[in-house]
Structure formats: structure tokens, C-alpha cells
Design a protein around this motif. Structure first.
Motif, PDB file in Angstrom:
ATOM      1  N   CYS A 194      38.297   4.474  17.035  1.00 17.94           N
ATOM      2  CA  CYS A 194      37.970   4.760  15.555  1.00 17.94           C
ATOM      3  C   CYS A 194      37.068   3.666  15.109  1.00 17.94           C
ATOM      4  O   CYS A 194      36.381   4.095  14.123  1.00 17.94           O
ATOM      5  N   ALA A 195      37.503   2.535  15.546  1.00 15.50           N
ATOM      6  CA  ALA A 195      36.860   1.251  15.114  1.00 15.50           C
ATOM      7  C   ALA A 195      35.214   1.223  14.980  1.00 15.50           C
ATOM      8  O   ALA A 195      34.434   0.767  14.281  1.00 15.50           O
ATOM      9  N   HIS A 196      34.771   2.021  16.180  1.00 13.37           N
ATOM     10  CA  HIS A 196      33.309   2.027  16.156  1.00 13.37           C
ATOM     11  C   HIS A 196      32.622   3.335  16.090  1.00 13.37           C
ATOM     12  O   HIS A 196      31.445   3.780  16.181  1.00 13.37           O
TER      13      HIS A 196
ATOM     14  N   THR B 191      20.977   9.229  12.269  1.00  7.98           N
ATOM     15  CA  THR B 191      20.536   8.138  13.398  1.00  7.98           C
ATOM     16  C   THR B 191      21.471   7.923  14.452  1.00  7.98           C
ATOM     17  O   THR B 191      20.873   7.923  15.588  1.00  7.98           O
ATOM     18  N   ASP B 192      22.616   7.848  14.329  1.00  5.79           N
ATOM     19  CA  ASP B 192      23.377   7.539  15.436  1.00  5.79           C
ATOM     20  C   ASP B 192      23.620   8.707  16.394  1.00  5.79           C
ATOM     21  O   ASP B 192      23.499   9.898  15.949  1.00  5.79           O
ATOM     22  N   PRO B 193      23.888   8.585  17.626  1.00  4.44           N
ATOM     23  CA  PRO B 193      24.144   9.637  18.592  1.00  4.44           C
ATOM     24  C   PRO B 193      25.284  10.451  18.105  1.00  4.44           C
ATOM     25  O   PRO B 193      26.095   9.970  17.517  1.00  4.44           O
ATOM     26  N   ASN B 194      25.155  11.714  17.946  1.00  3.71           N
ATOM     27  CA  ASN B 194      26.156  12.624  17.500  1.00  3.71           C
ATOM     28  C   ASN B 194      26.257  14.004  18.241  1.00  3.71           C
ATOM     29  O   ASN B 194      25.433  14.416  18.935  1.00  3.71           O
ATOM     30  N   VAL B 195      27.350  14.671  18.202  1.00  2.00           N
ATOM     31  CA  VAL B 195      27.656  15.972  18.494  1.00  2.00           C
ATOM     32  C   VAL B 195      28.535  16.791  17.440  1.00  2.00           C
ATOM     33  O   VAL B 195      29.045  16.087  16.517  1.00  2.00           O
ATOM     34  N   VAL B 196      27.873  18.018  16.883  1.00  2.26           N
ATOM     35  CA  VAL B 196      28.245  18.658  16.195  1.00  2.26           C
ATOM     36  C   VAL B 196      28.998  20.196  16.359  1.00  2.26           C
ATOM     37  O   VAL B 196      28.479  20.785  17.397  1.00  2.26           O
TER      38      VAL B 196
ATOM     39  N   ILE C 120      31.972  19.930  11.962  1.00  2.00           N
ATOM     40  CA  ILE C 120      32.601  18.589  12.337  1.00  2.00           C
ATOM     41  C   ILE C 120      31.537  18.000  13.045  1.00  2.00           C
ATOM     42  O   ILE C 120      30.867  18.259  14.000  1.00  2.00           O
ATOM     43  N   VAL C 121      31.301  16.481  12.289  1.00  2.00           N
ATOM     44  CA  VAL C 121      30.354  15.839  13.121  1.00  2.00           C
ATOM     45  C   VAL C 121      31.045  14.603  13.675  1.00  2.00           C
ATOM     46  O   VAL C 121      31.662  13.722  12.973  1.00  2.00           O
ATOM     47  N   LEU C 122      30.859  14.413  15.015  1.00  2.00           N
ATOM     48  CA  LEU C 122      31.225  13.042  15.504  1.00  2.00           C
ATOM     49  C   LEU C 122      29.985  12.436  16.360  1.00  2.00           C
ATOM     50  O   LEU C 122      29.165  12.745  16.647  1.00  2.00           O
ATOM     51  N   SER C 123      30.230  11.089  15.740  1.00  2.00           N
ATOM     52  CA  SER C 123      28.951  10.178  15.814  1.00  2.00           C
ATOM     53  C   SER C 123      29.814   8.751  16.326  1.00  2.00           C
ATOM     54  O   SER C 123      30.866   8.521  16.123  1.00  2.00           O
ATOM     55  N   ALA C 124      28.667   8.124  16.972  1.00  2.00           N
ATOM     56  CA  ALA C 124      29.007   6.752  17.724  1.00  2.00           C
ATOM     57  C   ALA C 124      27.766   5.975  17.659  1.00  2.00           C
ATOM     58  O   ALA C 124      26.689   6.554  17.656  1.00  2.00           O
ATOM     59  N   PRO C 125      28.015   4.799  17.889  1.00  2.00           N
ATOM     60  CA  PRO C 125      26.482   3.746  17.664  1.00  2.00           C
ATOM     61  C   PRO C 125      25.763   3.972  18.961  1.00  2.00           C
ATOM     62  O   PRO C 125      24.737   3.863  19.070  1.00  2.00           O
TER      63      PRO C 125
END
Length: 391
Positions: free
Chosen positions: A344-346, A303-308, A255-260
Motif C-alpha cells: 500500500c505504501a507504493h 499516468t501510472d500503470p493501472n488496472v480497472v 475500482i482502479v488499482l494503480s502503481a508506479p
């Protein structure tokens, strides 16, 4: 300590148990905090100190007299009654638990630290993933200390596993006598633990069938390892060996969670984790048990900051998971209000099924398992069942 002495003076001739302490738990104790995080601090007081009067009245008045304390208010009707205040500008959540045998307070601290280390090393320390919160371990530790006030730390730790591996769940664990069988709210019915307050309240829990199975397996393992601490081949470090996800499971849900931006990612991760129980329940309804690794990894190829996150999967029947359908169903719980839709929009979630070779090195390197342990210490039935399920 000043508060404990004042309580003892009020009660008269109780100076021999006039002791109190505080322990941190939650994200602060686990080192997973940021600049905006609060600090969860458990107040442990003497058995003569009542929640309603001595904690919410006497101790509150003393805190209000401190120049460092501001914005103090009591939350007495919550599932976890507590005081909330700022100490030098830092938000503090301050629940209370009585320690009936206060001369065991130091042993309680050591036992609780051991249990937190055990839970962290064995992947049982994330409340949002269906495992233990700090308050759960604190009450279980207090239960053991109360019934064995003269036991050594080694014995208390052995007794913890002995008591709770044989506990007749779902009988609630309670520091109040007598406990009664009852069904708690959603998430509390499998492993109910009662807060030491009047009227009794359940500790909030996100436990599911699969995470409860993992907890029971680790209790059996702890019991098998510690039931004969006098053995010459016993080594306490075995108890705290990191859980070997890469060796135990043949496939994982990635599961990858990412944001700008990094700040948006922190909010996004916290929000999605609060909904993870729905994903666990969905997988269980499909016939798949999960062992969600609480550790948070980073994919540096994104590329975007993420947590896996990596969740070990145990297929209980022959099925194939449709990832797109699984994500679509989970996103309904994530976007079920305006806050979720805005997040969720971003931000984004991606899911995939991967094997051990796709695990990051930090996870796969923990795959050294029980081959170094004496076989008689690892032969309990729950573990055998899970190995068969994985095979």
C-alpha cells in the motif's frame, strides 16, 4: 501414457482403460500469465490409479527420472493435494483427478473446454471474484461424463445444465459415492464441490450470495437454451454470447488499482484480488448484490500503470453507498499484515460509482443481449427477478 500403462500392468488386465492426459487451467489456460507465472496442470488418470500410491509414488518416481524435472516435492496434506516441480525451469502445480470412465477422456476434454469457454464468455471464470476455478469445472465435467459415458458432446453439454440447474445445493457434488450433506469452510457452503480424494476435501471457493446468484442464473440460461437442441431455431453460439454488462446494470462500482511501475502493479493487482471477497461480502451486508466483471481494463488517461474493474450493482434495498467508508473498510483487509502495508505504501486504490456511459467501449459494446433470442428460451424466473431488482 507410460504411467497409465504401468498402472494397468500393476493392476492386471486393465489395459482397456490404460489412458491418461493432462489439461492446463488457471491463468495459463486463460492467457493471463506473465514471465514469472506458474502453470497449473491437471493430471487426469484412470480410475484404477490411486492418489496416494500411483500418483504420489509411481508417477513421482517417473518424473524424478526426467532430466527436465527439478525441485519436485509432494504436497499431500493440502486442500488440493498436488505435486510441485520445475519443468525446464518453469514452475508447475500438478494436482490429480481420476476419470472413472477413461474411454470418455476425449469427451471430457471437449466438455471441459466448452465449459471454460462458457464461463469466460459469461463472466464466471475468476475464482478470486467468487466464481469458478478450473478445478471446479473439471470435477463438474467429470461428474457428467461418469454418469453418461455414452452420450455425445452436445448431449453432455445439455446434461451439464440440466443436472446442475436442478442440483439440490448445498448437497456437495462428489465423484465419490455416496455424497453426504455437509457444511464446508467459509466460501464452500453455498456451492460445495468435493475433490476426488480420500479423505474427502472441499475445493477452495470464494463464492458469495451474489456470485452464487449469478452462477445459478447462468445455469438457468444454459438450461433454457440447450434443453431442446433438436429445435430448428437452436444455435449453439447463443450459449457462448458475451455477457452484456452495459445492458444489464444501471450502475457499476469502478475500482482502479494503480502503481508506479508495471512489475509493482502485477503484484498489487494479485494481492488486492485475493482480498476481493471481503469487498463482496461488505457490499452484500449493505444490501447490494454484485456481478464483478473478471475482465481487466486500462484507463489511458491515468499516468501510472493501472488496472480497472467494473462490478455491476443490484440494489436490494434503497440505500446510498458511501464510497469513502467502503474503501476504508476494504483497506483494512488489504493492509492486515506487513506485506499488505508495504504494498500500500507504493500503490493505490480508487473507487467510484459510475453508469453505463462511463464504461469503456470494450465493455459497453457487449450490450447486445437476448433480443435476438426466442423469448421462450429466456423466460426463467431468476433472470426476471434480477431485471426487476435492476429496474
Amino acid at each position: 501414457m507410460d504411467w497409465a500403462k504401468r498402472v494397468a500392468y500393476e493392476q492386471g488386465n486393465w489395459h482397456w482403460i490404460a489412458s491418461a492426459t493432462v489439461l492446463t487451467f488457471g491463468s495459463y489456460a486463460l492467457g493471463a500469465y506473465g514471465p514469472e507465472s506458474d502453470i497449473d496442470v491437471l493430471c487426469i488418470g484412470p480410475c484404477i490409479a490411486s492418489l496416494q500410491h500411483h500418483f504420489f509414488v509411481v508417477l513421482r518416481q517417473m518424473l524424478e527420472g526426467r532430466p527436465e524435472v527439478s525441485e519436485l516435492h509432494s504436497i499431500e496434506g493440502a486442500k488440493v493435494p498436488l505435486m510441485r516441480f520445475k519443468f525446464n525451469g518453469i514452475l508447475v502445480d500438478f494436482p490429480y483427478v481420476q476419470l472413472p470412465v477413461i474411454n470418455a477422456a476425449e469427451k471430457f476434454q471437449y466438455l471441459l473446454r466448452c465449459l471454460k469457454l462458457w464461463a469466460r464468455k459469461r463472466g464466471l471464470h475468476c475464482h478470486l471474484l467468487g466464481f469458478f476455478a478450473g478445478i471446479h469445472l473439471a470435477i463438474l465435467a467429470a461428474y457428467v461424463c461418469r454418469r453418461h459415458p455414452n452420450a455425445s458432446i452436445n448431449t453432455l453439454l445439455s446434461l451439464f445444465f440440466d443436472i446442475f440447474v436442478h442440483w439440490p445445493w448445498p448437497l456437495p457434488v462428489s465423484l465419490l459415492d455416496p455424497p453426504v450433506p455437509c457444511r464446508g469452510p467459509d466460501g464452500c457452503s453455498l456451492m460445495p464441490i468435493m475433490l476426488p480424494c480420500i479423505p474427502p476435501e472441499f475445493c477452495s471457493s470464494s463464492t458469495t450470495e451474489s456470485t452464487f446468484s449469478k452462477i445459478k442464473e447462468e445455469l438457468w440460461r444454459g438450461y433454457a437454451l440447450s434443453k431442446d437442441t433438436r429445435s430448428t431455431d437452436f444455435n449453439w453460439s447463443w450459449l457462448f454470447a458475451p455477457f452484456p454488462y452495459g445492458a444489464r446494470y444501471k450502475c457499476f462500482l469502478r475500482i482502479v488499482l494503480s502503481a508506479p511501475m508495471g512489475e509493482e502493479l502485477r503484484d498489487w493487482v494479485g494481492w488486492v484480488k485475493s482480498r476481493f471477497r471481503n469487498l463482496l461480502l461488505k457490499l452484500e451486508s449493505l444490501g447490494v448484490y454484485c456481478d464483478p466483471d473478471p475482465s481487466e481494463q486500462v484507463d489511458h488517461t491515468i499516468t501510472d500503470p493501472n488496472v480497472v474493474f467494473f462490478w455491476g450493482l443490484i440494489y436490494r434495498r434503497n440505500i446510498q453507498i458511501c464510497i469513502s467508508s467502503l474503501k476504508e473498510d476494504f483497506m483494512k483487509s488489504v493492509c492486515n499484515n506487513i506485506y499488505g502495508k508495504e504494498k500500500c505504501a507504493h500503490s493505490d486504490i480508487t473507487m467510484s460509482i459510475v453508469g453505463p456511459p462511463q464504461l469503456p467501449k470494450s465493455v459497453f459494446d457487449l450490450s447486445v443481449y437476448s433480443e435476438k433470442l426466442p423469448q421462450h428460451m429466456m423466460g426463467h424466473q431468476l433472470m426476471k427477478q434480477n431485471y426487476n431488482a435492476v429496474s
